[in-house]
Design an enzyme around this catalytic site. Structure first.
Site, short mmCIF file in Angstrom:
data_model
loop_
_atom_site.label_atom_id
_atom_site.label_comp_id
_atom_site.label_asym_id
_atom_site.label_seq_id
_atom_site.Cartn_x
_atom_site.Cartn_y
_atom_site.Cartn_z
N GLU A 34 47.30 -58.05 31.91
CA GLU A 34 46.71 -58.09 30.58
C GLU A 34 46.19 -56.68 30.30
O GLU A 34 45.47 -56.12 31.12
CB GLU A 34 45.55 -59.10 30.54
CG GLU A 34 44.97 -59.16 29.15
CD GLU A 34 43.83 -60.16 28.98
OE1 GLU A 34 43.45 -60.83 29.95
OE2 GLU A 34 43.33 -60.23 27.84
N ARG A 259 44.95 -63.09 46.78
CA ARG A 259 44.66 -61.82 46.14
C ARG A 259 44.09 -60.85 47.16
O ARG A 259 43.59 -61.27 48.22
CB ARG A 259 43.70 -62.00 44.96
CG ARG A 259 42.33 -62.53 45.36
CD ARG A 259 41.48 -62.91 44.15
NE ARG A 259 41.12 -61.77 43.35
CZ ARG A 259 41.53 -61.57 42.09
NH1 ARG A 259 42.30 -62.45 41.50
NH2 ARG A 259 41.14 -60.52 41.42
N LYS A 269 38.75 -56.10 36.64
CA LYS A 269 38.74 -55.17 35.52
C LYS A 269 37.44 -55.28 34.73
O LYS A 269 36.92 -54.29 34.24
CB LYS A 269 39.94 -55.45 34.60
CG LYS A 269 41.23 -54.83 35.10
CD LYS A 269 42.37 -55.12 34.16
CE LYS A 269 42.84 -56.55 34.32
NZ LYS A 269 44.03 -56.87 33.55
P1 ATP Z 1 41.21 -58.82 36.87
O1 ATP Z 1 40.32 -59.99 37.14
O2 ATP Z 1 40.94 -57.65 37.71
O3 ATP Z 1 41.29 -58.49 35.42
P2 ATP Z 1 43.55 -60.29 36.54
O4 ATP Z 1 44.24 -61.15 37.52
O5 ATP Z 1 42.85 -60.93 35.42
O6 ATP Z 1 42.63 -59.30 37.33
P3 ATP Z 1 45.86 -59.41 35.26
O7 ATP Z 1 46.04 -58.23 34.38
O8 ATP Z 1 45.96 -60.75 34.64
O9 ATP Z 1 44.49 -59.21 35.95
O10 ATP Z 1 46.79 -59.32 36.54
C1 ATP Z 1 48.14 -58.97 36.55
C2 ATP Z 1 48.72 -59.44 37.85
O11 ATP Z 1 48.07 -58.82 38.94
C3 ATP Z 1 48.57 -60.93 38.01
O12 ATP Z 1 49.82 -61.47 38.39
C4 ATP Z 1 47.57 -61.08 39.11
O13 ATP Z 1 47.84 -62.20 39.89
C5 ATP Z 1 47.72 -59.80 39.90
N1 ATP Z 1 46.46 -59.42 40.53
C6 ATP Z 1 45.28 -59.18 39.93
N2 ATP Z 1 44.32 -58.92 40.82
C7 ATP Z 1 44.90 -58.99 42.04
C8 ATP Z 1 44.43 -58.82 43.39
N3 ATP Z 1 43.16 -58.52 43.66
N4 ATP Z 1 45.32 -58.96 44.39
C9 ATP Z 1 46.60 -59.25 44.14
N5 ATP Z 1 47.12 -59.43 42.91
C10 ATP Z 1 46.28 -59.30 41.86
MG MG Z 2 42.75 -61.46 33.62
#
Ligand code: ATP
Ligand code: MG
Length: 552
Positions: A34, A259, A269
């Protein structure tokens, strides 16, 4: 990108089986960020995994912006994400925006309404929470659940036209309010948000929810294996429901993996944005940040990050990785790549009283002690030098073999010097160390007359370049992620940045540019900072110290 990540993991085994049984003849994976912030090292794990699998099996890898939430997203983030994915070597075959599928998503929502599988609901957020039930109690059906198809079609159309305010109505899937899986209790699939979208501008005022949008995005792109983190395991029945009931042609399979969590690191983020917004760091690319751009500015190489992602592997259970493991991989990578140089971070003047006043000689010193083929450079040496304050003690403690009155040490690549006396300021602090040198003891001359117990590094006072050294420590003192509920801002390390003014020898850094990396002898691996370096002064970030107790 390296394939080694795939050497053994359960996702890879699923893919092999799907290819062997002919379920798919080509796999398609995606990385779906995102664009609401900069990528962090957790995202790197997902990029390395998804792009690595696609490459290994001759499949396809998409970069897809999951941009269904207009209020938090921005083109600045889109651009930074592209740059970071590219830099990590995650070369995408195609780039897509979920927002380009809004028409299809709208049509699919209409299809669900027509099938009697979706309805417009007027309950507000508070009421909806009450109706949802709990893990132990079933939910209650909404009083709006039995609206007719015609009424729902009309209301949904009017939602799209902007006749209602944010939150006034939502579209919900009609599944099962008594399901043991709360995600299946008539989840919201569309909501109203009168907000400008970075891509579709003001075309829409209704936006699909993640659980509805994501499976459709995957299906449209023909994703075969939709890899996400474990929190989504309970959402999988809903994912499958959406694909099935929306009558998508291509059927993706969601697979969850653990994760990445790391000690002393916030990996979200939202929290990282807070550090930026509150000025605790100097931007998303602050070298203390676990963002890809921060690690890059810190001096991390994409190879080191990739090798780290490969080493941590892929599993089904959450765990926390020691952040020293990431440091291990940058040391490994820079060992042979980063040329050596001598720099003094806390200068103390050393005067060689028997060295000719107007003489400067050029000493040959190896560029990398671990690799002869990198050759030697010429380093100026004259009567006045700087050494590290910690390499001198007026009254030595036990087992201190470096410089003290009467003691002799080797100056790296140069001569033996013996301390004869010191000059102090009015506070009684030593400000200058006086030594004599022995011309017989020149490095490389084969001198074997006597031995010294310590070698210290130095820079030539007259020729050295002024430099700033930024020593970085973890931004977060404790494992903040494990203390959910506790505000992570309370765990900020007040001493995460120490700035020192010193000197660096001239030759090695003559053409140094931002992001060049050096092994500053005895002080660590450093990179030239891309933000604060000027024509007058080099600014170095310490990537990592030279040694760690960490063993892989
Ligand atoms: P954040 O909470 O940091 O915003 P998110 O999962 O909401 O993380 P996205 O932009 O939706 O962020 O993530 C894009 C991809 O990265 C998703 O497929 C998610 O599963 C993966 N991802 C995010 N954080 C991790 C992590 N700590 N370890 C492995 N994969 C991750
Ligand atoms: Mg997210």
């Amino acid at each position: 990108m390296s394939n080694e990540i795939n050497s053994s993991n359960f996702i890879r085994n699923i893919i092999i089986e799907d290819l062997n049984t002919g379920k798919h003849d080509k796999i398609v994976t995606r990385f779906p960020p995102e664009p609401n912030g900069y990528l962090h090292v957790g995202h790197a794990k997902s990029i390395v995994l998804n792009s690595g699998l696609a490459r290994e099996f001759n499949g396809k890898f998409n970069l897809r912006f999951d941009d269904t939430n207009p209020t938090k997203e921005d083109t600045e983030y889109v651009e930074s994400i592209k740059e970071d994915v590219k830099w990590l070597g995650g070369n995408w075959d195609d780039i897509f925006f979920a927002s380009n599928y809004f028409d299809t998503m709208y049509e699919k929502a209409v299809l669900l309404i027509k099938k009697g599988l979706a309805y417009v609901c007027d309950l507000n957020a508070e009421e909806m929470r009450k109706y949802r039930g709990t893990l132990t109690e079933p939910g209650k059906e909404s009083p709006y659940r039995n609206r007719t198809i015609e009424e729902n079609l009309d209301l949904f159309e009017r939602m799209r036209k902007g006749e209602f305010k944010d939150g006034e109505k939502v579209l919900r899937a009609k599944i099962d309010m008594a399901s043991p899986n709360i995600n299946m209790r008539d989840p919201i699939i569309y909501r109203i948000a009168h907000a400008e979208h970075h891509n579709t501008k003001d075309k829409w005022c209704i936006y699909p929810m993640y659980d509805f949008a994501h499976p459709i995005e995957d299906a449209i792109e023909g994703i075969t294996h939709s890899i996400c983190t474990l929190e989504f395991e309970d959402h999988r029945p809903l994912y499958d429901w959406v694909v099935r009931e929306c009558e998508m042609e291509s059927i993706p399979r969601q697979i969850e993996f653990a994760r990445l969590n790391m000690t002393n690191t916030v990996m979200s983020k939202r929290k990282l944005k807070q550090l930026v917004d509150e000025g605790i760091v100097d931007g998303w690319d602050d070298p203390r940040m676990p963002t890809i751009s921060g690690l890059r500015r810190r001096g991390y190489t994409s190879e080191a990050i990739r090798n780290f992602c490969i080493a941590i592997g892929v599993s089904k259970s959450n765990s926390t990785v020691d952040s020293q493991m990431l440091e291990y991989f940058i040391r490994e990578d820079l060992q042979l790549k980063a040329p050596s140089a001598m720099a003094i971070m806390r200068p103390l003047k050393l005067v060689i009283t028997n060295y000719p006043e107007d003489q400067t000689e050029m000493l040959e010193i190896e560029n990398n002690a671990k690799d002869e083929t990198q050759g030697k450079r010429l380093v100026p040496f004259s009567r006045e030098l700087y050494i590290e304050q910690e390499d001198f003690m007026e009254v030595p403690v036990k087992k201190y073999f470096r410089l003290f009155p009467g003691n002799e040490v080797r100056l790296k690549g140069a001569y033996f010097v013996k301390c004869t006396d010191v000059i102090k300021n009015e506070n009684g602090e030593v400000v200058e160390v006086h030594c004599t040198y022995d011309p017989e003891t020149k490095s490389g001359s084969g001198f074997t007359g006597r031995k010294v117990k310590a070698t210290i590094h130095w820079v030539d006072a007259q020729n050295a370049k002024p430099a700033e050294f930024r020593l970085l420590e973890p931004l977060i003192l404790d494992d903040a992620e494990e203390n959910e509920g506790k505000n992570f801002l309370e765990q900020i390390n007040p001493n995460s940045l120490e700035i020192l003014q010193g000197f660096v020898e001239p030759t090695a850094v003559e053409n140094a540019k931002p992001l060049d990396k050096f092994q500053l002898i005895r002080n660590g691996f450093f990179t030239v900072d891309s933000k604060y370096t000027t024509d007058e002064k080099l600014v170095f970030n310490r990537i990592v110290s030279l040694k760690s107790s960490f063993k892989l």
